[in-house]
Design a protein around this motif. Structure first.
Motif, PDB file in Angstrom:
ATOM      1  N   GLU A  98      82.360  49.985 -16.923  1.00 39.38           N
ATOM      2  CA  GLU A  98      81.136  50.385 -17.764  1.00 39.38           C
ATOM      3  C   GLU A  98      81.092  49.473 -18.947  1.00 39.38           C
ATOM      4  OE1 GLU A  98      77.516  51.887 -18.574  1.00 39.38           O
ATOM      5  OE2 GLU A  98      78.721  52.358 -16.932  1.00 39.38           O
TER       6      GLU A  98
ATOM      7  N   GLY B 235      80.115  45.952 -17.756  1.00 44.54           N
ATOM      8  CA  GLY B 235      78.633  46.117 -17.596  1.00 44.54           C
ATOM      9  C   GLY B 235      77.620  46.042 -18.755  1.00 44.54           C
ATOM     10  N   LYS B 236      78.059  46.609 -19.729  1.00 46.23           N
ATOM     11  CA  LYS B 236      77.340  46.615 -20.910  1.00 46.23           C
ATOM     12  C   LYS B 236      77.517  45.227 -21.557  1.00 46.23           C
ATOM     13  CE  LYS B 236      77.528  51.419 -22.019  1.00 46.23           C
ATOM     14  NZ  LYS B 236      78.059  52.770 -22.886  1.00 46.23           N
ATOM     15  N   ASN B 237      78.798  44.607 -21.789  1.00 52.66           N
ATOM     16  CA  ASN B 237      78.840  43.449 -22.223  1.00 52.66           C
ATOM     17  C   ASN B 237      78.214  42.303 -21.453  1.00 52.66           C
ATOM     18  OD1 ASN B 237      80.464  41.671 -24.157  1.00 52.66           O
ATOM     19  ND2 ASN B 237      81.369  41.032 -22.260  1.00 52.66           N
TER      20      ASN B 237
ATOM     21  N   ASP C  28      75.479  42.811 -19.823  1.00 54.95           N
ATOM     22  CA  ASP C  28      74.054  42.925 -20.032  1.00 54.95           C
ATOM     23  C   ASP C  28      73.420  42.226 -21.293  1.00 54.95           C
ATOM     24  OD1 ASP C  28      71.586  44.384 -19.216  1.00 54.95           O
ATOM     25  OD2 ASP C  28      72.043  45.747 -20.900  1.00 54.95           O
TER      26      ASP C  28
ATOM     27  N   ILE D 294      72.746  39.379 -17.825  1.00 52.02           N
ATOM     28  CA  ILE D 294      73.058  39.934 -16.611  1.00 52.02           C
ATOM     29  C   ILE D 294      72.661  41.083 -16.529  1.00 52.02           C
ATOM     30  CG2 ILE D 294      75.039  39.782 -14.996  1.00 52.02           C
ATOM     31  CD1 ILE D 294      76.215  37.332 -16.453  1.00 52.02           C
ATOM     32  N   THR D 295      72.366  41.655 -15.286  1.00 53.19           N
ATOM     33  CA  THR D 295      71.823  43.049 -15.231  1.00 53.19           C
ATOM     34  C   THR D 295      73.154  43.969 -15.166  1.00 53.19           C
ATOM     35  OG1 THR D 295      71.839  43.008 -12.710  1.00 53.19           O
ATOM     36  CG2 THR D 295      69.865  42.427 -13.861  1.00 53.19           C
ATOM     37  N   LEU D 296      72.930  45.299 -15.594  1.00 54.32           N
ATOM     38  CA  LEU D 296      74.149  46.054 -15.798  1.00 54.32           C
ATOM     39  C   LEU D 296      74.470  46.383 -14.414  1.00 54.32           C
ATOM     40  CD1 LEU D 296      75.347  48.065 -17.909  1.00 54.32           C
ATOM     41  CD2 LEU D 296      73.882  49.861 -17.275  1.00 54.32           C
ATOM     42  N   SER D 297      73.869  46.524 -13.298  1.00 58.88           N
ATOM     43  CA  SER D 297      74.578  46.747 -11.883  1.00 58.88           C
ATOM     44  C   SER D 297      75.333  45.335 -11.598  1.00 58.88           C
ATOM     45  CB  SER D 297      73.496  46.764 -11.083  1.00 58.88           C
ATOM     46  OG  SER D 297      72.531  45.748 -10.798  1.00 58.88           O
TER      47      SER D 297
ATOM     48  N   GLY E  67      76.761  43.511 -13.812  1.00 61.23           N
ATOM     49  CA  GLY E  67      78.094  43.899 -14.440  1.00 61.23           C
ATOM     50  C   GLY E  67      78.835  44.820 -14.127  1.00 61.23           C
ATOM     51  N   HIS E  68      78.448  45.726 -13.525  1.00 60.24           N
ATOM     52  CA  HIS E  68      79.335  46.979 -12.692  1.00 60.24           C
ATOM     53  C   HIS E  68      80.016  46.111 -11.380  1.00 60.24           C
ATOM     54  CE1 HIS E  68      76.957  50.381 -14.914  1.00 60.24           C
ATOM     55  NE2 HIS E  68      77.879  49.646 -15.636  1.00 60.24           N
TER      56      HIS E  68
END
Length: 185
Positions: free
Chosen positions: A24, A27-29, A31, A35-38, A40-41
């Motif tokens: 998580e 992903g936030k970083n 974003d 770069i989209t959260l998904s 990133g995940h």
């Protein structure tokens, strides 16, 4: 053999909780950098894999369609954050994460900044030429020439910045930046 298969249910649950927190955060970083959260995940999930994975593997792990997964993998590959690797006996493309975060940072920002530098320097240089042509066209109008002179100074300052940014990118790509800001050992 999958090393997670040897874990009991409690161990697996606790491990997944610690990993989920990191995934998580990654992903936030990412974003924050556009770069989209998904995606990133996706990178975060791949980061914990000890072996290369296929699109199908990641699609199943993340509950995403194969099309979305393909787009995400292509984005990460274009940013040099994952590599396509060969797997003996596998007909499917295999991917593994580039685990060197310094290199990921370097590649990501070098790609993005280099593109911005080229586009902006091109626009500034075009404007300088137009500015010069206007100066020749209106050589008798001192008030207009003063405005053009002021604009030229501002454009020259912007060009100095982009030349500096270009050198910063070069220092990232060559690793010279680490002479000034060493990596943690």
């Amino acid at each position: 053999m999958n090393e997670l298969a040897a874990l009991n249910e409690e161990q697996l649950m606790k491990l997944n909780n610690t990993r989920r927190r990191v995934i998580e955060s990654i992903g936030k970083n990412m974003d924050l950098y556009g770069i989209t959260l998904s995606i990133g995940h996706l990178y975060g999930n791949m980061y914990f894999n000890r072996e290369p994975v296929t699109l199908d593997d990641m699609s199943h792990t993340m509950g995403m369609s194969k099309t979305s997964m393909s787009t995400g993998m292509r984005t990460l590959h274009d940013l040099k954050m994952i590599n396509k690797v060969w797997g003996k006996g596998s007909r499917k493309d295999l991917y593994e994460v580039e685990p060197n975060w310094h290199q990921n940072f370097t590649d990501y920002f070098s790609i993005k900044w280099r593109k911005a530098v080229e586009q902006n320097m091109s626009a500034l240089n075009r404007s300088l030429k137009e500015n010069e042509a206007l100066g020749q066209q209106y050589a008798e109008d001192q008030a207009f020439l003063d405005v053009l002179g002021s604009d030229k100074e501002k454009i020259d300052e912007a060009l100095k910045y982009y030349k500096w940014l270009d050198r910063l990118i070069d220092s990232l790509e060559t690793g010279d930046i680490y002479t000034f800001i060493p990596k943690e050992e």
